[in-house]
Design a protein around this motif. Structure first.
Motif, PDB file in Angstrom:
ATOM      1  N   LEU A 146       0.822  -1.199   0.000  1.00 11.90           N
ATOM      2  CA  LEU A 146       0.000   0.000   0.000  1.00 11.90           C
ATOM      3  C   LEU A 146       0.864   1.260   0.000  1.00 11.90           C
ATOM      4  N   ASP A 147       1.896   1.261   0.839  1.00 11.09           N
ATOM      5  CA  ASP A 147       2.806   2.420   0.909  1.00 11.09           C
ATOM      6  C   ASP A 147       3.445   2.689  -0.454  1.00 11.09           C
ATOM      7  N   ALA A 148       3.866   1.605  -1.122  1.00 11.92           N
ATOM      8  CA  ALA A 148       4.535   1.753  -2.425  1.00 11.92           C
ATOM      9  C   ALA A 148       3.583   2.330  -3.468  1.00 11.92           C
ATOM     10  N   VAL A 149       2.323   1.871  -3.458  1.00  5.84           N
ATOM     11  CA  VAL A 149       1.339   2.395  -4.418  1.00  5.84           C
ATOM     12  C   VAL A 149       1.042   3.866  -4.134  1.00  5.84           C
ATOM     13  N   GLU A 150       0.858   4.191  -2.864  1.00  5.57           N
ATOM     14  CA  GLU A 150       0.544   5.588  -2.510  1.00  5.57           C
ATOM     15  C   GLU A 150       1.713   6.519  -2.837  1.00  5.57           C
ATOM     16  N   LYS A 151       2.915   6.019  -2.666  1.00  2.42           N
ATOM     17  CA  LYS A 151       4.105   6.822  -2.966  1.00  2.42           C
ATOM     18  C   LYS A 151       4.199   7.109  -4.472  1.00  2.42           C
ATOM     19  N   ALA A 152       3.770   6.124  -5.257  1.00  2.00           N
ATOM     20  CA  ALA A 152       3.856   6.274  -6.721  1.00  2.00           C
ATOM     21  C   ALA A 152       2.487   6.620  -7.314  1.00  2.00           C
ATOM     22  N   ARG A 153       1.704   7.384  -6.561  1.00  2.00           N
ATOM     23  CA  ARG A 153       0.318   7.698  -6.955  1.00  2.00           C
ATOM     24  C   ARG A 153       0.224   8.273  -8.369  1.00  2.00           C
ATOM     25  N   GLU A 154       1.027   9.298  -8.647  1.00  2.00           N
ATOM     26  CA  GLU A 154       0.928   9.982  -9.947  1.00  2.00           C
ATOM     27  C   GLU A 154       1.223   9.036 -11.103  1.00  2.00           C
ATOM     28  N   ALA A 155       2.281   8.235 -10.940  1.00  2.00           N
ATOM     29  CA  ALA A 155       2.652   7.285 -12.011  1.00  2.00           C
ATOM     30  C   ALA A 155       1.555   6.245 -12.202  1.00  2.00           C
ATOM     31  N   PHE A 156       0.974   5.770 -11.085  1.00  2.00           N
ATOM     32  CA  PHE A 156      -0.093   4.757 -11.156  1.00  2.00           C
ATOM     33  C   PHE A 156      -1.295   5.326 -11.916  1.00  2.00           C
ATOM     34  N   ILE A 157      -1.697   6.555 -11.560  1.00  2.00           N
ATOM     35  CA  ILE A 157      -2.845   7.185 -12.219  1.00  2.00           C
ATOM     36  C   ILE A 157      -2.535   7.454 -13.691  1.00  2.00           C
ATOM     37  N   HIS A 158      -1.295   7.813 -13.980  1.00  2.00           N
ATOM     38  CA  HIS A 158      -0.887   8.059 -15.370  1.00  2.00           C
ATOM     39  C   HIS A 158      -1.020   6.790 -16.202  1.00  2.00           C
ATOM     40  N   ASP A 159      -0.585   5.656 -15.635  1.00  2.00           N
ATOM     41  CA  ASP A 159      -0.591   4.391 -16.382  1.00  2.00           C
ATOM     42  C   ASP A 159      -1.963   3.712 -16.383  1.00  2.00           C
ATOM     43  N   PHE A 160      -2.774   3.985 -15.370  1.00  2.00           N
ATOM     44  CA  PHE A 160      -4.101   3.379 -15.286  1.00  2.00           C
ATOM     45  C   PHE A 160      -5.143   4.507 -15.256  1.00  2.00           C
ATOM     46  N   SER A 161      -5.720   4.782 -14.085  1.00  2.00           N
ATOM     47  CA  SER A 161      -6.662   5.896 -13.948  1.00  2.00           C
ATOM     48  C   SER A 161      -6.835   6.188 -12.461  1.00  2.00           C
ATOM     49  N   GLU A 162      -7.461   7.283 -12.179  1.00  2.00           N
ATOM     50  CA  GLU A 162      -7.703   7.630 -10.767  1.00  2.00           C
ATOM     51  C   GLU A 162      -8.648   6.611 -10.135  1.00  2.00           C
ATOM     52  N   GLU A 163      -9.614   6.158 -10.920  1.00  2.00           N
ATOM     53  CA  GLU A 163     -10.559   5.143 -10.422  1.00  2.00           C
ATOM     54  C   GLU A 163      -9.815   3.853 -10.067  1.00  2.00           C
ATOM     55  N   ASP A 164      -8.878   3.440 -10.937  1.00  2.00           N
ATOM     56  CA  ASP A 164      -8.068   2.243 -10.657  1.00  2.00           C
ATOM     57  C   ASP A 164      -7.271   2.425  -9.363  1.00  2.00           C
ATOM     58  N   TYR A 165      -6.678   3.593  -9.230  1.00  2.00           N
ATOM     59  CA  TYR A 165      -5.879   3.886  -8.031  1.00  2.00           C
ATOM     60  C   TYR A 165      -6.750   3.790  -6.781  1.00  2.00           C
ATOM     61  N   ASP A 166      -7.923   4.412  -6.843  1.00  2.00           N
ATOM     62  CA  ASP A 166      -8.814   4.414  -5.679  1.00  2.00           C
ATOM     63  C   ASP A 166      -9.277   2.993  -5.337  1.00  2.00           C
ATOM     64  N   GLU A 167      -9.525   2.191  -6.379  1.00  2.00           N
ATOM     65  CA  GLU A 167      -9.965   0.799  -6.144  1.00  2.00           C
ATOM     66  C   GLU A 167      -8.880  -0.016  -5.456  1.00  2.00           C
ATOM     67  N   ILE A 168      -7.652   0.105  -5.941  1.00  2.00           N
ATOM     68  CA  ILE A 168      -6.549  -0.656  -5.343  1.00  2.00           C
ATOM     69  C   ILE A 168      -6.293  -0.191  -3.908  1.00  2.00           C
ATOM     70  N   VAL A 169      -6.172   1.113  -3.716  1.00  2.00           N
ATOM     71  CA  VAL A 169      -5.888   1.639  -2.373  1.00  2.00           C
ATOM     72  C   VAL A 169      -7.029   1.284  -1.415  1.00  2.00           C
ATOM     73  N   GLY A 170      -8.260   1.439  -1.888  1.00  2.00           N
ATOM     74  CA  GLY A 170      -9.417   1.088  -1.059  1.00  2.00           C
ATOM     75  C   GLY A 170      -9.441  -0.390  -0.709  1.00  2.00           C
ATOM     76  N   GLY A 171      -9.133  -1.207  -1.705  1.00  2.00           N
ATOM     77  CA  GLY A 171      -9.115  -2.662  -1.482  1.00  2.00           C
ATOM     78  C   GLY A 171      -8.061  -3.079  -0.479  1.00  2.00           C
ATOM     79  N   TRP A 172      -6.869  -2.483  -0.598  1.00  2.00           N
ATOM     80  CA  TRP A 172      -5.769  -2.831   0.327  1.00  2.00           C
ATOM     81  C   TRP A 172      -6.071  -2.349   1.758  1.00  2.00           C
ATOM     82  N   LYS A 173      -6.655  -1.156   1.852  1.00  2.00           N
ATOM     83  CA  LYS A 173      -7.012  -0.631   3.185  1.00  2.00           C
ATOM     84  C   LYS A 173      -8.081  -1.501   3.838  1.00  2.00           C
ATOM     85  N   ALA A 174      -9.046  -1.962   3.030  1.00  2.00           N
ATOM     86  CA  ALA A 174     -10.106  -2.834   3.566  1.00  2.00           C
ATOM     87  C   ALA A 174      -9.525  -4.161   4.047  1.00  2.00           C
ATOM     88  N   LYS A 175      -8.565  -4.708   3.267  1.00  2.00           N
ATOM     89  CA  LYS A 175      -7.909  -5.967   3.694  1.00  2.00           C
ATOM     90  C   LYS A 175      -7.153  -5.755   4.996  1.00  2.00           C
TER      91      LYS A 175
END
Length: 489
Positions: free
Chosen positions: A442-471
């Motif tokens: 989770l830390d690694a994804v949040e740190k690379a937020r801009e790159a993740f959103i650039h390669d996927f989308s903000e919705e994808d980012y929110d889904e992954i971060v939300g999913g990891w936080k829920a787990k």
């Protein structure tokens, strides 16, 4: 139309050139063809549905490597090839079979007339790669029309790159990605005009093992499809590929877990867990729920073992095959349902499965199969989602039901392995490690937020971060557990 005519002429010239000698080496474009054929032909035949007493259409029949095999059992065989000298050679070899007809024809020709719903099995071996994209699409439709309801299509193609060592002045072959063929045939829908619609259901897709063993080459891929009514239940596989493991979803997971991985901890947990197996060169490993292949490549390349990776998700196996390009290791991949797949008793030294069996409801039956498939002294290693003992909270019960998971507490999971016959069962609660890994990911994804959103989308980012936080919440509260299980036959 002109482009299509030109494509056919180019392919015809290519095959006239390469069939001047009517030998198996010329047909397979490989100097080691005779040796390969001894392994490959029985393997391909073993993958086919029973064809005894059935009507078989063999497209691109060549000099008859498979024609004679069909003729021994089928009711009728129509062997077809577009090079006259080749089909004549086939006839000279197999003409004594009274149930075989030989036809020189081009599969793309509108003059080729085959009655609708007249064939039980359509077989082609290295044919579609000599057609244009549009021709493949059109032929897939025609094949589906020719096929009886409940009938089968089997085809095998060279994907990504050539594998035969024959010298070629030019090579017009289309070395496509496997997902091209999967998509074309999957999207093939028919209507009979009476309100009935039909489609092709994928029953299996795998590498040809003879090429993996002899050439360390995963590019020989085959498919088996069945013509079914469109309203027939396609079940769990469709859910995986259209919902949980869509291509975009797999790429997101891979970004989190690391290249080649879609399971907790990626390469780090893989190294730790595989070390416990004490793998020896030449051993056979079955990876159940192999995902996109990272663990399989790690085992094959570092321990010189043979790995057989199976996964129910077509998308997962497509990515695994792409990852295999150029690796030169002994890994075979197959789209298969582990609850329906069978292997001979005492086949494997190790059965390995990472965060997959949570999808299986009848674990006791699966563990009994594992026990049979393992050699005496063989080991099973499983990591999996678990729950705490007792009744889950309402929220967690809803999560389990929504995902269709079958979760057990760690102790009960270990007991199922004992009940299946396994000895020296180790059932470890690794939830603390799970939490650490989740937090790190989770830390690694949040740190690379801009790159993740650039390669996927903000919705994808929110889904992954939300999913990891829920787990993390479920695991930290003790509801969701993570178990590691090792056992011996």
């Amino acid at each position: 139309m002109a482009a299509q005519v030109e494509e056919r002429e180019v392919q015809k010239s290519y095959w006239i050139e390469h069939s001047s000698e009517l030998t198996i080496e010329a047909m397979m474009l490989d100097s080691k063809a005779a040796d390969l054929d001894k392994e490959e032909r029985p393997e391909v035949l073993s993958l086919l549905p029973p064809f005894k007493g059935k009507d078989v259409l063999e497209l691109g029949a060549g000099i008859g490597r498979f024609t004679s095999e069909f003729a021994k059992e089928a009711n009728q065989v129509l062997a077809l090839d577009f090079i006259e000298s080749v089909i004549k050679k086939n006839e000279s070899v197999n003409g004594h079979f009274k149930n075989v007809k030989f036809l020189c024809a081009d599969v793309t020709s509108p003059d080729l007339k085959i009655a609708p719903e007249s064939v039980d099995l359509i077989f082609s071996n290295w044919l579609l790669m000599y057609l244009s994209d549009k021709e493949v699409e059109k032929l897939a439709e025609r094949m589906a029309i020719w096929l009886k309801v409940g009938g089968y299509i089997f085809f095998r193609e060279s994907c990504f790159h050539q594998s035969g060592d024959s010298k070629r002045k030019n090579n017009p072959t289309h070395y496509r990605e496997p997902k091209f063929y999967t998509k074309i045939f999957k999207e093939c829908h028919l209507d009979d005009g009476s309100g009935n619609s039909f489609e092709l259901c994928l029953l299996g897709c795998k590498c040809i093992g003879a090429y993996v063993r002899n050439k360390r080459n995963q590019n020989q891929v085959c498919w088996i499809w069945q013509k079914v009514k469109s309203n027939d239940d396609k079940g769990f596989q469709r859910f995986l590929d259209n919902v949980q493991y869509k291509c975009s979803g797999i790429l997101r997971y891979e970004r989190v877990f690391g290249e080649g991985f879609v399971s907790t901890g990626g390469i780090d947990t893989t190294k730790e867990f595989v070390a416990k197996l004490e793998l020896k060169p030449g051993q056979k490993v079955l990876d159940v729920g192999c995902g996109i292949g990272g663990g399989d490549f790690y085992m094959a390349e570092n321990f010189n073992v043979e790995v057989f990776g199976i996964d129910l998700s077509i998308n997962m196996i497509s990515f695994a095959l792409e990852h295999a390009i150029g690796r030169k290791c002994s890994v075979e991949f197959e789209v298969a349902d582990c609850t329906k797949k069978t292997y001979p008793d005492n086949t494997f030294d190790v059965i390995y499965s990472r965060d997959t069996i949570l999808h299986i409801q009848d674990k006791p039956a699966l563990f009994k199969s594992f026990f049979k498939w393992l050699k005496p002294g063989g080991k099973v290693l499983i990591s999996d989602y678990c729950k705490r003992a007792g009744s889950p909270s309402k929220e967690f019960a809803q999560y389990i039901e929504q995902r269709g998971y079958g979760l057990h507490d760690v102790e009960a999971y270990g007991q199922m392995l004992k009940d299946a016959g396994f000895k020296e069962v180790i059932a470890e609660d690794r939830t603390n490690q799970f939490i650490e890994v989740l937090q790190r990911e989770l830390d690694a994804v949040e740190k690379a937020r801009e790159a993740f959103i650039h390669d996927f989308s903000e919705e994808d980012y929110d889904e992954i971060v939300g999913g990891w936080k829920a787990k993390l919440v479920r695991s930290s509260s003790g509801e969701q557990r993570w178990g590691l299980f090792i056992a011996k036959k």
